[in-house]
Scaffold this active site. Sequence first.
Site, PDB file in Angstrom:
ATOM      1  N   LYS A 108       0.639  -1.204  -0.172  1.00  0.00           N
ATOM      2  CA  LYS A 108      -0.150  -0.600  -0.010  1.00  0.00           C
ATOM      3  C   LYS A 108       1.307   1.943   0.242  1.00  0.00           C
ATOM      4  O   LYS A 108       0.449   2.245  -0.522  1.00  0.00           O
ATOM      5  CB  LYS A 108      -0.887  -0.233   1.418  1.00  0.00           C
ATOM      6  CG  LYS A 108      -1.929  -1.153   1.615  1.00  0.00           C
ATOM      7  CD  LYS A 108      -2.770  -0.612   2.443  1.00  0.00           C
ATOM      8  CE  LYS A 108      -2.332  -0.524   3.671  1.00  0.00           C
ATOM      9  NZ  LYS A 108      -1.234  -2.334   4.637  1.00  0.00           N
ATOM     10  N   ARG A 115      -8.382   1.229   8.985  1.00  0.00           N
ATOM     11  CA  ARG A 115      -7.974  -0.195   9.702  1.00  0.00           C
ATOM     12  C   ARG A 115      -9.327  -0.953  10.502  1.00  0.00           C
ATOM     13  O   ARG A 115      -9.630  -2.141  10.371  1.00  0.00           O
ATOM     14  CB  ARG A 115      -7.089  -0.363  10.622  1.00  0.00           C
ATOM     15  CG  ARG A 115      -5.708  -0.252   9.569  1.00  0.00           C
ATOM     16  CD  ARG A 115      -5.043  -0.320  10.315  1.00  0.00           C
ATOM     17  NE  ARG A 115      -3.116  -0.912  10.418  1.00  0.00           N
ATOM     18  CZ  ARG A 115      -2.882  -0.530   9.523  1.00  0.00           C
ATOM     19  NH1 ARG A 115      -2.445   0.487   9.124  1.00  0.00           N
ATOM     20  NH2 ARG A 115      -1.455  -0.973   9.568  1.00  0.00           N
ATOM     21  N   ARG A 146      12.243  -6.663   5.472  1.00  0.00           N
ATOM     22  CA  ARG A 146      11.458  -5.884   5.425  1.00  0.00           C
ATOM     23  C   ARG A 146      13.093  -4.666   5.620  1.00  0.00           C
ATOM     24  O   ARG A 146      13.153  -4.754   7.365  1.00  0.00           O
ATOM     25  CB  ARG A 146      10.286  -5.326   5.135  1.00  0.00           C
ATOM     26  CG  ARG A 146       9.856  -3.120   5.184  1.00  0.00           C
ATOM     27  CD  ARG A 146       8.634  -3.342   5.155  1.00  0.00           C
ATOM     28  NE  ARG A 146       8.117  -2.847   6.012  1.00  0.00           N
ATOM     29  CZ  ARG A 146       7.277  -2.308   5.999  1.00  0.00           C
ATOM     30  NH1 ARG A 146       5.884  -2.372   4.755  1.00  0.00           N
ATOM     31  NH2 ARG A 146       5.848  -2.266   6.580  1.00  0.00           N
ATOM     32  N   ARG A 163      11.506  -2.052  11.070  1.00  0.00           N
ATOM     33  CA  ARG A 163      11.219  -1.176  11.541  1.00  0.00           C
ATOM     34  C   ARG A 163      10.447  -2.400  13.527  1.00  0.00           C
ATOM     35  O   ARG A 163      10.606  -3.470  13.023  1.00  0.00           O
ATOM     36  CB  ARG A 163       9.663  -0.922  11.302  1.00  0.00           C
ATOM     37  CG  ARG A 163       9.210   0.298  10.823  1.00  0.00           C
ATOM     38  CD  ARG A 163       8.518   0.277   9.181  1.00  0.00           C
ATOM     39  NE  ARG A 163       7.095   0.104  10.179  1.00  0.00           N
ATOM     40  CZ  ARG A 163       5.910  -0.161   9.614  1.00  0.00           C
ATOM     41  NH1 ARG A 163       5.926   0.186   9.041  1.00  0.00           N
ATOM     42  NH2 ARG A 163       4.818  -0.953  10.623  1.00  0.00           N
ATOM     43  N   ARG A 179       0.289  -8.661  14.438  1.00  0.00           N
ATOM     44  CA  ARG A 179       0.001  -7.548  13.089  1.00  0.00           C
ATOM     45  C   ARG A 179      -1.131  -7.873  11.925  1.00  0.00           C
ATOM     46  O   ARG A 179      -2.015  -8.075  11.622  1.00  0.00           O
ATOM     47  CB  ARG A 179       1.007  -6.364  12.256  1.00  0.00           C
ATOM     48  CG  ARG A 179       1.445  -5.604  13.043  1.00  0.00           C
ATOM     49  CD  ARG A 179       2.517  -5.659  12.742  1.00  0.00           C
ATOM     50  NE  ARG A 179       2.362  -4.760  11.406  1.00  0.00           N
ATOM     51  CZ  ARG A 179       3.755  -4.282  10.596  1.00  0.00           C
ATOM     52  NH1 ARG A 179       5.130  -5.008  10.566  1.00  0.00           N
ATOM     53  NH2 ARG A 179       3.250  -3.215   9.715  1.00  0.00           N
TER      54      ARG A 179
HETATM   55  P1  AMP Z   1       1.327   1.102   9.131  1.00  0.00           P
HETATM   56  O1  AMP Z   1       2.173   1.588   9.051  1.00  0.00           O
HETATM   57  O2  AMP Z   1       0.515   1.015   8.852  1.00  0.00           O
HETATM   58  O3  AMP Z   1       2.167  -1.064   9.064  1.00  0.00           O
HETATM   59  O4  AMP Z   1       0.873   0.885  10.730  1.00  0.00           O
HETATM   60  C1  AMP Z   1       1.925   0.785  11.870  1.00  0.00           C
HETATM   61  C2  AMP Z   1       1.100   0.430  13.448  1.00  0.00           C
HETATM   62  O5  AMP Z   1       0.307   1.724  13.270  1.00  0.00           O
HETATM   63  C3  AMP Z   1      -0.144  -0.103  13.024  1.00  0.00           C
HETATM   64  O6  AMP Z   1       0.653  -1.587  13.346  1.00  0.00           O
HETATM   65  C4  AMP Z   1      -1.124  -0.165  13.667  1.00  0.00           C
HETATM   66  O7  AMP Z   1      -0.241   0.248  15.699  1.00  0.00           O
HETATM   67  C5  AMP Z   1      -1.395   1.594  13.690  1.00  0.00           C
HETATM   68  N1  AMP Z   1      -2.003   1.809  13.509  1.00  0.00           N
HETATM   69  C6  AMP Z   1      -1.637   2.877  11.203  1.00  0.00           C
HETATM   70  N2  AMP Z   1      -2.972   3.059  11.362  1.00  0.00           N
HETATM   71  C7  AMP Z   1      -3.936   2.405  12.045  1.00  0.00           C
HETATM   72  C8  AMP Z   1      -5.513   3.139  12.439  1.00  0.00           C
HETATM   73  N3  AMP Z   1      -5.916   3.053  10.935  1.00  0.00           N
HETATM   74  N4  AMP Z   1      -6.083   2.127  13.213  1.00  0.00           N
HETATM   75  C9  AMP Z   1      -5.237   2.094  14.058  1.00  0.00           C
HETATM   76  N5  AMP Z   1      -4.176   2.063  14.393  1.00  0.00           N
HETATM   77  C10 AMP Z   1      -3.556   2.382  13.013  1.00  0.00           C
END
Ligand code: AMP
Length: 221
Positions: free
Chosen positions: A13, A86, A123, A156, A167
């Site tokens: 994404k 999400r 990654r 990360r 996750r």
């Molecule tokens: P990402 O970079 O999109 O994989 O997001 C990393 C982390 O940020 C996720 O595992 C969640 O802990 C938090 N996060 C990101 N977007 C959301 C969302 N829409 N709702 C809740 N937590 C989020």
Amino acid sequence: MRLILLGAPGSGKGTQAERLSQSIGLAHIASGDLFRKAVSEGTELGKVAKSYMDKGLLVPDEVTIKMILKRISEIDQGFMLDGFPRTIEQAQALDKALPGHPIDKAIYISVSEEELVRRLSGRRICRECQAPYHVVSSPPKTPGKCDVCGGELYQRSDDTEETVRKRLEVYFAQTAPLIEYYKRDARLAEVDGQRSIEEVSRDILSLLSQKKSEYNHQVAE
Ligand code: AMP
């Protein structure tokens, strides 16, 4: 145009949103990036977010919705959401907040679970410019250094195998139901994410040009 990129962590994404937002002039809003920025700045929001992110859990809806709606209210152009919504509750809050001009399309990038684990646990990201690498399928020319800017590459903290599994579990339980949510009113479009970055971008662009011609047709009528 108001778009959502939907898909599991590791589906591409972020990479696609970055490429497409530049080529079609949309603001790229990534909830994970906004949280990581808040964490690195040590704000109250960052402290709350970190406690969930480190465990691979979602930050509570109330906090997340408020942050994203604020960001959307600051821009006056089309946008592409990456990582939000999400949960069904987040999707409903988004629809409610955009009554005049709702989300046009939710583009779902589908990738198998096995491939997601492989991608996420290998990654690496540049600390300076955020360029993504993979230890096996797209390693940097010099180990540990970014090809683009020479910055240090890091993993990360939520890309370790245990957190990756958590996750994905959270994704299947809480986020995957959004596929049905957007299918119900014909806003969902699916692309096969298990191909090259260029092929996936090409599919998304062709979907969007279809959407644009449908829109022009409706306006002409
Ligand atoms: P990402 O970079 O999109 O994989 O997001 C990393 C982390 O940020 C996720 O595992 C969640 O802990 C938090 N996060 C990101 N977007 C959301 C969302 N829409 N709702 C809740 N937590 C989020």
